[in-house]
Scaffold this active site. Structure first.
Site, PDB file in Angstrom:
ATOM      1  N   GLU A  47       0.827  -1.198   0.000  1.00  0.00           N
ATOM      2  CA  GLU A  47       0.000   0.000   0.000  1.00  0.00           C
ATOM      3  C   GLU A  47       0.865   1.253   0.000  1.00  0.00           C
ATOM      4  O   GLU A  47       1.976   1.255   0.517  1.00  0.00           O
ATOM      5  CB  GLU A  47      -0.916  -0.018   1.233  1.00  0.00           C
ATOM      6  CG  GLU A  47      -1.890  -1.174   1.157  1.00  0.00           C
ATOM      7  CD  GLU A  47      -2.733  -1.357   2.407  1.00  0.00           C
ATOM      8  OE1 GLU A  47      -3.846  -1.858   2.275  1.00  0.00           O
ATOM      9  OE2 GLU A  47      -2.282  -1.015   3.506  1.00  0.00           O
ATOM     10  N   CYS A  74       3.382   8.699   0.351  1.00  0.00           N
ATOM     11  CA  CYS A  74       4.027   7.810   1.321  1.00  0.00           C
ATOM     12  C   CYS A  74       4.210   6.436   0.678  1.00  0.00           C
ATOM     13  O   CYS A  74       3.238   5.808   0.273  1.00  0.00           O
ATOM     14  CB  CYS A  74       3.133   7.738   2.568  1.00  0.00           C
ATOM     15  SG  CYS A  74       3.670   6.539   3.788  1.00  0.00           S
ATOM     16  N   CYS A  81       7.129  -6.576   7.337  1.00  0.00           N
ATOM     17  CA  CYS A  81       8.280  -6.020   8.049  1.00  0.00           C
ATOM     18  C   CYS A  81       8.735  -6.984   9.123  1.00  0.00           C
ATOM     19  O   CYS A  81       7.948  -7.426   9.962  1.00  0.00           O
ATOM     20  CB  CYS A  81       7.962  -4.657   8.658  1.00  0.00           C
ATOM     21  SG  CYS A  81       9.444  -3.861   9.313  1.00  0.00           S
ATOM     22  N   CYS A  85       7.608  -4.301  15.350  1.00  0.00           N
ATOM     23  CA  CYS A  85       7.254  -3.376  16.434  1.00  0.00           C
ATOM     24  C   CYS A  85       5.860  -3.730  16.956  1.00  0.00           C
ATOM     25  O   CYS A  85       4.961  -4.060  16.173  1.00  0.00           O
ATOM     26  CB  CYS A  85       7.278  -1.936  15.944  1.00  0.00           C
ATOM     27  SG  CYS A  85       8.895  -1.479  15.302  1.00  0.00           S
ATOM     28  N   CYS A  88       2.588  -1.915  15.451  1.00  0.00           N
ATOM     29  CA  CYS A  88       2.483  -1.677  14.013  1.00  0.00           C
ATOM     30  C   CYS A  88       1.820  -2.854  13.292  1.00  0.00           C
ATOM     31  O   CYS A  88       2.236  -3.999  13.454  1.00  0.00           O
ATOM     32  CB  CYS A  88       3.882  -1.437  13.454  1.00  0.00           C
ATOM     33  SG  CYS A  88       3.917  -1.265  11.666  1.00  0.00           S
ATOM     34  N   GLU A 131      10.761  -1.670   6.369  1.00  0.00           N
ATOM     35  CA  GLU A 131      11.877  -0.917   6.938  1.00  0.00           C
ATOM     36  C   GLU A 131      12.841  -0.605   5.784  1.00  0.00           C
ATOM     37  O   GLU A 131      13.561  -1.496   5.313  1.00  0.00           O
ATOM     38  CB  GLU A 131      12.537  -1.743   8.042  1.00  0.00           C
ATOM     39  CG  GLU A 131      13.870  -1.228   8.531  1.00  0.00           C
ATOM     40  CD  GLU A 131      13.876   0.259   8.866  1.00  0.00           C
ATOM     41  OE1 GLU A 131      13.083   0.701   9.722  1.00  0.00           O
ATOM     42  OE2 GLU A 131      14.679   0.995   8.264  1.00  0.00           O
ATOM     43  N   SER A 158      12.248   7.176   6.748  1.00  0.00           N
ATOM     44  CA  SER A 158      11.967   6.895   8.147  1.00  0.00           C
ATOM     45  C   SER A 158      12.479   5.503   8.491  1.00  0.00           C
ATOM     46  O   SER A 158      12.211   4.540   7.778  1.00  0.00           O
ATOM     47  CB  SER A 158      10.450   6.965   8.384  1.00  0.00           C
ATOM     48  OG  SER A 158      10.145   6.581   9.716  1.00  0.00           O
ATOM     49  N   SER A 181      12.313   6.435  14.147  1.00  0.00           N
ATOM     50  CA  SER A 181      11.224   6.014  15.030  1.00  0.00           C
ATOM     51  C   SER A 181      11.816   5.598  16.360  1.00  0.00           C
ATOM     52  O   SER A 181      12.494   4.581  16.452  1.00  0.00           O
ATOM     53  CB  SER A 181      10.456   4.855  14.391  1.00  0.00           C
ATOM     54  OG  SER A 181       9.922   5.280  13.167  1.00  0.00           O
ATOM     55  N   LEU A 182      11.562   6.408  17.374  1.00  0.00           N
ATOM     56  CA  LEU A 182      12.174   6.165  18.684  1.00  0.00           C
ATOM     57  C   LEU A 182      11.159   5.507  19.622  1.00  0.00           C
ATOM     58  O   LEU A 182      11.382   4.415  20.126  1.00  0.00           O
ATOM     59  CB  LEU A 182      12.698   7.490  19.239  1.00  0.00           C
ATOM     60  CG  LEU A 182      13.713   7.420  20.360  1.00  0.00           C
ATOM     61  CD1 LEU A 182      14.952   6.636  19.950  1.00  0.00           C
ATOM     62  CD2 LEU A 182      14.121   8.837  20.783  1.00  0.00           C
ATOM     63  N   CYS A 302      -0.647   5.904   9.717  1.00  0.00           N
ATOM     64  CA  CYS A 302       0.647   5.327  10.105  1.00  0.00           C
ATOM     65  C   CYS A 302       0.449   3.993  10.801  1.00  0.00           C
ATOM     66  O   CYS A 302      -0.351   3.881  11.728  1.00  0.00           O
ATOM     67  CB  CYS A 302       1.356   6.219  11.122  1.00  0.00           C
ATOM     68  SG  CYS A 302       1.718   7.827  10.518  1.00  0.00           S
TER      69      CYS A 302
HETATM   70  N1  SAH Z   1       9.803   1.128   9.191  1.00  0.00           N
HETATM   71  C1  SAH Z   1       9.969   2.525   9.217  1.00  0.00           C
HETATM   72  C2  SAH Z   1       9.012   3.270   8.321  1.00  0.00           C
HETATM   73  C3  SAH Z   1       7.587   2.782   8.278  1.00  0.00           C
HETATM   74  S1  SAH Z   1       6.649   2.954   9.754  1.00  0.00           S
HETATM   75  C4  SAH Z   1       9.899   3.051  10.642  1.00  0.00           C
HETATM   76  O1  SAH Z   1       9.496   2.322  11.531  1.00  0.00           O
HETATM   77  O2  SAH Z   1      10.275   4.202  10.841  1.00  0.00           O
HETATM   78  C5  SAH Z   1       6.253   4.709   9.723  1.00  0.00           C
HETATM   79  C6  SAH Z   1       5.884   5.291  11.071  1.00  0.00           C
HETATM   80  O3  SAH Z   1       4.625   4.801  11.530  1.00  0.00           O
HETATM   81  C7  SAH Z   1       6.894   4.975  12.163  1.00  0.00           C
HETATM   82  O4  SAH Z   1       7.307   6.145  12.810  1.00  0.00           O
HETATM   83  C8  SAH Z   1       6.108   4.101  13.116  1.00  0.00           C
HETATM   84  O5  SAH Z   1       6.571   4.273  14.433  1.00  0.00           O
HETATM   85  C9  SAH Z   1       4.693   4.611  12.921  1.00  0.00           C
HETATM   86  N2  SAH Z   1       3.673   3.676  13.360  1.00  0.00           N
HETATM   87  C10 SAH Z   1       3.713   2.331  13.268  1.00  0.00           C
HETATM   88  N3  SAH Z   1       2.574   1.807  13.783  1.00  0.00           N
HETATM   89  C11 SAH Z   1       1.810   2.833  14.204  1.00  0.00           C
HETATM   90  C12 SAH Z   1       0.515   2.924  14.814  1.00  0.00           C
HETATM   91  N4  SAH Z   1      -0.232   1.843  15.074  1.00  0.00           N
HETATM   92  N5  SAH Z   1       0.039   4.155  15.103  1.00  0.00           N
HETATM   93  C13 SAH Z   1       0.770   5.255  14.828  1.00  0.00           C
HETATM   94  N6  SAH Z   1       1.971   5.230  14.245  1.00  0.00           N
HETATM   95  C14 SAH Z   1       2.502   4.032  13.935  1.00  0.00           C
HETATM   96 FE1  SF4 Z   2       8.484  -2.235  10.564  1.00  0.00          FE
HETATM   97 FE2  SF4 Z   2       8.366   0.438  10.891  1.00  0.00          FE
HETATM   98 FE3  SF4 Z   2       6.224  -1.128  11.431  1.00  0.00          FE
HETATM   99 FE4  SF4 Z   2       8.375  -1.208  13.011  1.00  0.00          FE
HETATM  100  S1  SF4 Z   2       7.034   0.577  12.679  1.00  0.00           S
HETATM  101  S2  SF4 Z   2       7.220  -3.003  12.257  1.00  0.00           S
HETATM  102  S3  SF4 Z   2      10.027  -0.944  11.554  1.00  0.00           S
HETATM  103  S4  SF4 Z   2       7.161  -0.818   9.453  1.00  0.00           S
END
Ligand code: SAH
Ligand code: SF4
Length: 322
Positions: A47, A74, A81, A85, A88, A131, A158, A181-182, A302
């Site tokens: 997507e 985007c 992935c 996380c 996510c 990622e 990102s 992404s911290l 996101c």
């Molecule tokens: N893998 C990369 C880029 C894709 S994720 C990364 O993690 O940075 C893009 C952003 O979406 C990241 O900052 C992630 O922390 C955020 N994200 C993931 N799951 C989310 C959720 N359920 N709600 C809000 N933001 C989320």
């Molecule tokens: Fe992958 Fe980014 Fe989602 Fe983490 S937040 S699982 S690195 S896509």
């Protein structure tokens, strides 16, 4: 290309394809965001999301984007992935495959064509599925190819903090903006939310970020997904600010986009908690914005991108530890 010898044409046809990724479906949110579902080679689905700066957009329903309105596309870099996380949806899919450079740029081109976006009219962010720094060769090639349409300073990659990938990107002459992404100010919480933290803990990540050649006036963006009762305390806000202040940085708070089905037990904090957290970060002198995700209604916010219908992993690690 009948001017080429037949056997060369056949060899080319066997090895290469020309064309854009197939659009399987499109879904529109009322804020102008639109999610595109693409099908790629081998039936893989990813997507990508088109977003409009709604503040300046006269009508979310207008088919075309009026001149001067800022748009962002985007893109996905992988079809799942492996980083996994806890917050996510893409992480729930498990590792997908790396997209080719053509498939990455193809998402941009297909959306630009549909939305009639010309060169240098849109920003690009690598915040879709996957990622990007676990698909470095294709990412670098895609960045090169995109340059004629989108300047590097209008491009943001990102990452969840893949140190070797950061180092390769840092060595490039023309670098995109960097978002990291911290989502937690300490290793304990971060490891619980983002298992990649065991491989690249905060100290190693920040050591790499200190080496990142930042142009004058630029900042590293730190994304922080706010999850109720997990990482949303004022103390966490203060520790976050203290951590990122070591670098020219800004903080982007993303209140969790919930999904009962995919992320059971994880909740978005109430608006007052989000505001108080943001104020605390700002009070420490760090620029902070809150990103109430666009495209929520289209399931395009996101961390909500999945490209398929069933989770492969089910986990409520962050929730069950609470
Ligand atoms: N893998 C990369 C880029 C894709 S994720 C990364 O993690 O940075 C893009 C952003 O979406 C990241 O900052 C992630 O922390 C955020 N994200 C993931 N799951 C989310 C959720 N359920 N709600 C809000 N933001 C989320
Ligand atoms: Fe992958 Fe980014 Fe989602 Fe983490 S937040 S699982 S690195 S896509």
């Amino acid at each position: 290309m009948t001017d080429l010898p037949k056997d060369l044409r056949e060899a080319l046809a066997q090895r290469f394809t020309i064309g854009l990724p197939r659009i399987v479906s499109r879904s529109k949110a009322t804020d102008g965001a639109e999610k595109f579902l693409f099908e790629l080679e081998g039936g893989v689905r990813v997507e990508a999301v088109f977003m409009v700066d709604t503040k300046r957009r006269p009508s979310a329903e207008a088919a075309d984007v009026p001149p001067g309105v800022r748009t962002t596309i985007c893109l996905s870099s992988q079809s799942g992935c492996a980083v996994d996380c806890a917050f996510c949806v893409t992480g729930r899919l498990g590792a997908g495959r790396n997209l080719t450079a053509g498939e990455i740029v193809g998402q941009y081109l297909a959306i630009a064509r549909e939305k009639r976006i010309g060169p240098h009219e849109a920003n690009v962010v690598f915040m879709g599925m996957g990622e990007p720094l676990l698909n470095v060769p294709n990412l670098l090639r895609a960045l090169d190819l995109l340059e004629s349409e989108v300047a590097p300073r209008r491009t943001t990659v990102s990452t969840s903090g893949i140190v070797p990938g950061l180092e390769i990107l840092a060595a490039r002459a023309r670098r995109p903006n960097l978002a990291v992404s911290l989502s937690a100010p300490d290793d304990g919480t971060r490891t619980r939310l983002m298992p990649i933290n065991t491989t690249h803990p905060i100290a190693d990540l920040f050591a790499a970020l200190r080496r990142w050649p930042l142009e004058r006036g630029r900042r590293i963006t730190f994304e922080y997904v706010l999850i109720r009762g997990v990482n949303d305390s004022l103390d966490a806000a203060r520790r976050l600010a203290a951590l990122v202040k070591a670098l020219p940085s800004k903080v982007n708070l993303i209140p969790l986009n919930e999904s009962e089905r995919w992320l059971p037990g994880l909740e978005r904090p109430p608006a007052e908690t989000v505001d108080a957290f943001a104020r605390e970060v700002a009070r420490a002198g760090v620029p902070v914005t809150v990103r109430w995700s666009k495209g929520l209604q289209a399931d395009a916010a996101c961390g909500q991108l999945k490209g398929r219908e069933e989770p492969r992993r089910t986990r409520g690690a962050a929730a069950s530890d609470r």
